[in-house]
Design an enzyme around this catalytic site. Sequence first.
Site, PDB file in Angstrom:
ATOM      1  CE  LYS A 199      -0.110 -27.860  63.868  1.00  0.00           C
ATOM      2  NZ  LYS A 199       0.039 -26.663  64.154  1.00  0.00           N
ATOM      3  CG  HIS A 252       5.586 -26.458  63.673  1.00  0.00           C
ATOM      4  ND1 HIS A 252       5.398 -27.772  63.409  1.00  0.00           N
ATOM      5  CD2 HIS A 252       4.585 -25.978  63.085  1.00  0.00           C
ATOM      6  CE1 HIS A 252       4.338 -28.120  63.012  1.00  0.00           C
ATOM      7  NE2 HIS A 252       3.721 -26.856  62.780  1.00  0.00           N
ATOM      8  CG  ASP A 281      -6.949 -28.205  53.308  1.00  0.00           C
ATOM      9  OD1 ASP A 281      -6.989 -27.552  52.493  1.00  0.00           O
ATOM     10  OD2 ASP A 281      -6.060 -28.082  54.419  1.00  0.00           O
ATOM     11  CG  LEU A 282      -3.156 -32.942  56.019  1.00  0.00           C
ATOM     12  CD1 LEU A 282      -2.096 -31.549  56.007  1.00  0.00           C
ATOM     13  CD2 LEU A 282      -2.888 -33.612  57.303  1.00  0.00           C
ATOM     14  CG  ASP A 322       6.485 -30.896  64.225  1.00  0.00           C
ATOM     15  OD1 ASP A 322       6.789 -30.107  63.273  1.00  0.00           O
ATOM     16  OD2 ASP A 322       6.353 -30.357  65.392  1.00  0.00           O
ATOM     17  CG  HIS A 323       4.726 -29.483  58.711  1.00  0.00           C
ATOM     18  ND1 HIS A 323       3.767 -29.072  59.402  1.00  0.00           N
ATOM     19  CD2 HIS A 323       5.261 -28.563  57.675  1.00  0.00           C
ATOM     20  CE1 HIS A 323       3.966 -27.425  59.093  1.00  0.00           C
ATOM     21  NE2 HIS A 323       4.822 -27.286  58.031  1.00  0.00           N
TER      22      HIS A 323
HETATM   23  N1  LIG Z   1      -4.740 -28.724  56.820  1.00  0.00           N
HETATM   24  C1  LIG Z   1      -3.714 -28.636  57.033  1.00  0.00           C
HETATM   25  O1  LIG Z   1      -2.864 -27.757  56.297  1.00  0.00           O
HETATM   26  C2  LIG Z   1      -3.214 -29.219  58.315  1.00  0.00           C
HETATM   27  C3  LIG Z   1      -4.228 -29.818  59.011  1.00  0.00           C
HETATM   28  N2  LIG Z   1      -3.651 -30.579  60.220  1.00  0.00           N
HETATM   29  C4  LIG Z   1      -4.690 -31.274  61.043  1.00  0.00           C
HETATM   30  O2  LIG Z   1      -4.941 -32.352  60.264  1.00  0.00           O
HETATM   31  C5  LIG Z   1      -6.419 -32.848  60.468  1.00  0.00           C
HETATM   32  C6  LIG Z   1      -7.257 -32.589  59.287  1.00  0.00           C
HETATM   33  O3  LIG Z   1      -7.435 -31.378  58.762  1.00  0.00           O
HETATM   34  P1  LIG Z   1      -7.896 -30.956  57.441  1.00  0.00           P
HETATM   35  O4  LIG Z   1      -7.741 -31.954  56.420  1.00  0.00           O
HETATM   36  O5  LIG Z   1      -7.372 -29.377  57.056  1.00  0.00           O
HETATM   37  O6  LIG Z   1      -9.454 -30.950  57.862  1.00  0.00           O
HETATM   38  P2  LIG Z   1     -10.909 -31.091  57.070  1.00  0.00           P
HETATM   39  O7  LIG Z   1     -12.110 -30.440  57.858  1.00  0.00           O
HETATM   40  O8  LIG Z   1     -10.464 -30.492  55.751  1.00  0.00           O
HETATM   41  O9  LIG Z   1     -10.874 -32.442  56.916  1.00  0.00           O
HETATM   42  C7  LIG Z   1     -11.478 -33.563  58.063  1.00  0.00           C
HETATM   43  C8  LIG Z   1     -11.598 -34.810  57.464  1.00  0.00           C
HETATM   44  O10 LIG Z   1     -12.338 -35.620  58.488  1.00  0.00           O
HETATM   45  C9  LIG Z   1     -13.382 -36.319  58.023  1.00  0.00           C
HETATM   46  N3  LIG Z   1     -14.250 -36.372  58.887  1.00  0.00           N
HETATM   47  C10 LIG Z   1     -14.947 -35.487  59.846  1.00  0.00           C
HETATM   48  N4  LIG Z   1     -15.835 -35.983  60.574  1.00  0.00           N
HETATM   49  C11 LIG Z   1     -15.786 -37.360  60.219  1.00  0.00           C
HETATM   50  C12 LIG Z   1     -16.503 -38.653  60.822  1.00  0.00           C
HETATM   51  N5  LIG Z   1     -17.396 -38.421  61.793  1.00  0.00           N
HETATM   52  N6  LIG Z   1     -16.409 -39.718  60.282  1.00  0.00           N
HETATM   53  C13 LIG Z   1     -15.499 -39.861  59.110  1.00  0.00           C
HETATM   54  N7  LIG Z   1     -14.895 -38.909  58.568  1.00  0.00           N
HETATM   55  C14 LIG Z   1     -15.008 -37.718  59.281  1.00  0.00           C
HETATM   56  C15 LIG Z   1     -14.163 -35.184  56.785  1.00  0.00           C
HETATM   57  O11 LIG Z   1     -14.807 -35.968  55.940  1.00  0.00           O
HETATM   58  P3  LIG Z   1     -16.244 -35.948  55.579  1.00  0.00           P
HETATM   59  O12 LIG Z   1     -16.825 -34.661  55.923  1.00  0.00           O
HETATM   60  O13 LIG Z   1     -16.315 -36.379  54.399  1.00  0.00           O
HETATM   61  O14 LIG Z   1     -16.690 -36.983  56.715  1.00  0.00           O
HETATM   62  C16 LIG Z   1     -12.758 -34.703  56.163  1.00  0.00           C
HETATM   63  O15 LIG Z   1     -12.148 -35.528  55.409  1.00  0.00           O
HETATM   64  C17 LIG Z   1      -6.911 -31.728  61.795  1.00  0.00           C
HETATM   65  O16 LIG Z   1      -6.774 -32.465  62.856  1.00  0.00           O
HETATM   66  C18 LIG Z   1      -6.045 -30.832  61.693  1.00  0.00           C
HETATM   67  O17 LIG Z   1      -5.678 -29.904  62.735  1.00  0.00           O
HETATM   68  C19 LIG Z   1      -2.450 -30.380  60.687  1.00  0.00           C
HETATM   69  C20 LIG Z   1      -1.424 -29.416  60.167  1.00  0.00           C
HETATM   70  C21 LIG Z   1      -1.964 -28.788  58.815  1.00  0.00           C
HETATM   71  O1  LIG Z   2       1.307 -26.268  61.371  1.00  0.00           O
HETATM   72  C1  LIG Z   2       1.268 -25.269  60.829  1.00  0.00           C
HETATM   73  O2  LIG Z   2       2.121 -24.685  59.891  1.00  0.00           O
HETATM   74  C2  LIG Z   2       1.779 -23.781  59.206  1.00  0.00           C
HETATM   75  C3  LIG Z   2       3.392 -23.316  58.617  1.00  0.00           C
HETATM   76  O3  LIG Z   2       3.851 -24.171  58.000  1.00  0.00           O
HETATM   77  P1  LIG Z   2       5.188 -23.854  56.909  1.00  0.00           P
HETATM   78  O4  LIG Z   2       5.525 -25.484  56.528  1.00  0.00           O
HETATM   79  O5  LIG Z   2       4.473 -23.139  55.681  1.00  0.00           O
HETATM   80  O6  LIG Z   2       6.054 -23.107  57.650  1.00  0.00           O
HETATM   81  C4  LIG Z   2       1.194 -22.679  59.727  1.00  0.00           C
HETATM   82  O7  LIG Z   2       0.544 -21.847  58.622  1.00  0.00           O
HETATM   83  C5  LIG Z   2      -0.160 -23.463  60.179  1.00  0.00           C
HETATM   84  O8  LIG Z   2      -0.865 -22.207  60.950  1.00  0.00           O
HETATM   85  C6  LIG Z   2       0.265 -24.353  61.281  1.00  0.00           C
HETATM   86  O9  LIG Z   2      -0.769 -25.115  61.753  1.00  0.00           O
END
Ligand SMILES: NC(=O)C1=CN([C@@H]2O[C@H](COP(=O)(O)OP(=O)(O)OC[C@H]3O[C@@H](n4cnc5c(N)ncnc54)[C@H](OP(=O)(O)O)[C@@H]3O)[C@@H](O)[C@H]2O)C=CC1
Ligand SMILES: O=C1O[C@H](COP(=O)(O)O)[C@@H](O)[C@H](O)[C@H]1O
Length: 501
Positions: free
Chosen positions: A146, A238, A14-15, A175-176
């Site tokens: 994070k 944050h 997702d990120l 830390d965004h």
């Molecule tokens: N989404 C957000 O808005 C935010 C996320 N974060 C942090 O960023 C990180 C990623 O978040 P997010 O993108 O939401 O998480 P997702 O669950 O959407 O993505 C996780 C990713 O890791 C990969 N993955 C998981 N296990 C394995 C493995 N064993 N080997 C290789 N790849 C693997 C998955 O791909 P596949 O299944 O194809 O392997 C996928 O691409 C997390 O630590 C989260 O806390 C921080 C701030 C905001």
């Molecule tokens: O890191 C995080 O931030 C968002 C809020 O970020 P913002 O830039 O939209 O203010 C928060 O929704 C999320 O829970 C948290 O993990």
Amino acid sequence: MKAQVFVIFGASGDLAKRKLIPAIYELHREQLLPEHFALLGVSRTEFSDEAFRKEAFAENEFIKGEKDPAFAEKLFYEPIDTLQPEGYEKVKSRLAELDGAQQTDGNYLFYLSTPPSLYTKIPAFLAKVGLNKTGEGQVRRLIIEKPFGYDLESAVELNRSLQQYFPEEAIYRIDHYLGKETVQNLLVTRFANGIFEPLWNRNYIHHIEVTSAEHIGVGSRGGYYDSSGALRDMVQNHLLQIVAHIAMEPPINADAESIRGEKLKLFKSLRPIQRSEVAQYAVRGQYLEAKVRGEELKGYREEEGVPEGSMTETYAALKFYIDNWRWAGVPFYIRTGKRLPTKATEVVVYFKSPPHHLFQSHENMMNVNNQLIIRIQPDEGLLLQFGMKVPGAGFVVKNVEMDFHYSDLTDADVPDAYERLILDAMKGDATLYSRGDSVEEAWRFVDPILKAWKEDKNIKLFGYPAGTWGPEVADALIEGERVSWRNPCRNLTDSQNFCEL
Ligand SMILES: NC(=O)C1=CN([C@@H]2O[C@H](COP(=O)(O)OP(=O)(O)OC[C@H]3O[C@@H](n4cnc5c(N)ncnc54)[C@H](OP(=O)(O)O)[C@@H]3O)[C@@H](O)[C@H]2O)C=CC1
Ligand SMILES: O=C1O[C@H](COP(=O)(O)O)[C@@H](O)[C@H](O)[C@H]1O
């Protein structure tokens, strides 16, 4: 900036899709990427380069505007399971191939956007195949997302583990909030203006508030959020970073080590809230179902992925002190929550009233005070409130406002935080990244609160209806006659304002 390969672990997630790839594309459009650049996506999903280009770029709805096909040619993909050591040899040979074809000289920036349980494993496996080692003039850096640990103990353990494989100066903890223009502007407001800094201390400031409100709930992130809660998710990182920018001493330079050194000193001066004081200085809440603007909103415990009877807080408010010369006796109040009336982050610097009241106030005597409101988001800007004479007989004073909007400064859009942060890491500038020692100090501060909330059954978790400003008991944290949390809805325009229920 050096030629380099940007390696995203977690590229199918997702990120990566919502933030990282759109930010890198924006840098490409602005011609800020190095001439020799490649992006290598790594995760388990079986994509070919072509399929990854389609998924992450061509069909990515988070990328705005027209898409330049030249960018797609810089994207590559390697499917591996990062828990299995054999995959890293494949990554290593793919990188060597890219170095040859794209002239990236063995410079790599590894971005860990995976579940946090992999943060210690991936660097160790990279080291095993030598991908952490630099040759003459090469750079190898690591960005991690994070959470940086779950509590003090795990944060120390994570730092120790990362530093075994990469030197601290090569580790970039993102830390965004630090990438937000207005968070950076806190330093400029304070240190580039002769008028504010002389007043920025206990002699003139009554108290400081930081509010970071969200109108959304946890959505589909219930599973993650339930093991985190507002204190870990927003406060430990944050909000404390914002506090550091407001309260730190002037650094001797604007370079990474001077600024980060001052922030560390500030975190060390936070007065610990003892476990026995937690009920007095901290309030936790959880949103309840409610009808908001005609929509039936679920309570937190009914959200997908949240266990029945969860005690996780979706709201946290704290009162605390900073034990140093500048801030002795000045209370700081911070609050954050989901399902509040609006989306807004702001800082309120509440100045002391003049020592003697000569004039009658329009509202009432005590309400004439100066406030500096720094709007972090939305409608980024600065608002100064002060008293003026009401025209006519006598001396009646009314609060008026001088309001600066960032949008008046430039026509350009305020860049997304990830764009700025990724560019800085590519250049090797860590100023806007959290240093390991500061992260530990921030955990040291929140740890007793986390422990008390977990273990002390007498500390209440207050319910609040979705769409309200959190538990009413949080109002009592703010001391002082006729002083209360400022409502950020006051200056939002209609399109940004979700406050009207
Ligand atoms: N989404 C957000 O808005 C935010 C996320 N974060 C942090 O960023 C990180 C990623 O978040 P997010 O993108 O939401 O998480 P997702 O669950 O959407 O993505 C996780 C990713 O890791 C990969 N993955 C998981 N296990 C394995 C493995 N064993 N080997 C290789 N790849 C693997 C998955 O791909 P596949 O299944 O194809 O392997 C996928 O691409 C997390 O630590 C989260 O806390 C921080 C701030 C905001
Ligand atoms: O890191 C995080 O931030 C968002 C809020 O970020 P913002 O830039 O939209 O203010 C928060 O929704 C999320 O829970 C948290 O993990």
